[in-house]
Design an enzyme around this catalytic site. Structure first.
Site, short mmCIF file in Angstrom:
data_model
loop_
_atom_site.label_atom_id
_atom_site.label_comp_id
_atom_site.label_asym_id
_atom_site.label_seq_id
_atom_site.Cartn_x
_atom_site.Cartn_y
_atom_site.Cartn_z
N ASN A 86 0.66 -1.22 0.05
CA ASN A 86 -0.21 -0.09 -0.12
C ASN A 86 0.99 1.45 -0.04
O ASN A 86 1.69 1.35 0.46
CB ASN A 86 -0.80 0.07 0.97
N VAL A 95 1.25 2.84 8.18
CA VAL A 95 2.53 2.78 8.63
C VAL A 95 3.37 3.24 7.51
O VAL A 95 3.52 2.39 6.49
CB VAL A 95 2.78 1.17 9.16
N HIS A 99 6.34 -2.30 3.53
CA HIS A 99 6.08 -3.50 4.09
C HIS A 99 5.09 -4.14 3.00
O HIS A 99 4.37 -3.66 2.32
CB HIS A 99 5.19 -3.53 5.44
P1 5GP Z 1 -0.65 -0.54 5.87
O1 5GP Z 1 -2.09 -0.09 6.24
O2 5GP Z 1 0.23 0.50 6.14
O3 5GP Z 1 -0.47 -1.10 4.55
O4 5GP Z 1 -0.46 -1.76 6.77
C1 5GP Z 1 0.03 -1.66 8.07
C2 5GP Z 1 -0.22 -3.18 8.50
O5 5GP Z 1 0.26 -3.26 9.89
C3 5GP Z 1 -1.60 -3.34 9.03
O6 5GP Z 1 -2.13 -4.32 8.39
C4 5GP Z 1 -1.96 -3.45 10.39
O7 5GP Z 1 -2.77 -4.41 11.03
C5 5GP Z 1 -0.32 -3.74 10.78
N1 5GP Z 1 -0.24 -3.37 12.20
C6 5GP Z 1 -0.31 -2.10 12.60
N2 5GP Z 1 0.29 -2.10 14.09
C7 5GP Z 1 0.78 -3.34 14.32
C8 5GP Z 1 1.63 -3.61 15.27
O8 5GP Z 1 1.78 -3.21 16.30
N3 5GP Z 1 2.17 -5.08 15.21
C9 5GP Z 1 1.76 -5.94 13.92
N4 5GP Z 1 2.28 -7.11 14.02
N5 5GP Z 1 1.17 -5.21 13.13
C10 5GP Z 1 0.51 -4.10 13.08
#
Ligand code: 5GP
Length: 123
Positions: A86, A95, A99
């Site tokens: 994303n 985040v 990733h």
């Molecule tokens: P994005 O929305 O940036 O593509 O994905 C961020 C991902 O990080 C989300 O799927 C969310 O659930 C995951 N995430 C957020 N905080 C944490 C955390 O503290 N630990 C873990 N393992 N995953 C997290």
């Protein structure tokens, strides 16, 4: 710097880590969107896909190869899986440390977005 994933890499925040080497770490997503949902994260902080430079090519390739290798080891590679980066607001990034999402264990829907077409009002 408030980088959640650097805190996981530095073990300041716990995570369910499934793989780690000198370049990347992989851990289960805290809010899984599939039976298997993990993230492959570079140890180098790159905020978004837009910030990738030539010197990051190897680590980004290694992220993808790690995703495929873990899918193989976890037994869902042959059935198939979804990988997602994303990027920024429209991509749903929350985040800001790149990733690769790896989702598996069930068939995935596609497309992820469908235009809501306004139907013409019948006269
Ligand atoms: P994005 O929305 O940036 O593509 O994905 C961020 C991902 O990080 C989300 O799927 C969310 O659930 C995951 N995430 C957020 N905080 C944490 C955390 O503290 N630990 C873990 N393992 N995953 C997290």
């Amino acid at each position: 710097m408030d980088d959640l994933f650097l805190k996981i890499i530095d073990r300041q925040i716990p995570a369910d880590i499934i793989f780690e080497d000198d370049q990347v770490i992989a851990f289960n997503d805290i809010s899984p969107q599939a039976p298997t949902h993990f993230l492959v994260v570079p140890k180098k902080r790159i905020p978004t896909l837009n910030d990738i430079t030539d010197e990051d090519r190897l680590v980004v390739g290694h992220m993808v190869q790690t995703a495929a290798s873990l899918a193989q080891q976890m037994g869902f590679a042959a059935d198939g899986y979804r990988t997602v980066f994303n990027c920024n607001e429209h991509g749903g990034q929350t985040v800001y440390h790149i990733h690769l999402h790896v989702l598996g264990g069930k068939p995935m829907g596609w497309p992820p977005y469908q235009e809501t077409l306004k139907q013409p009002v019948a006269q």
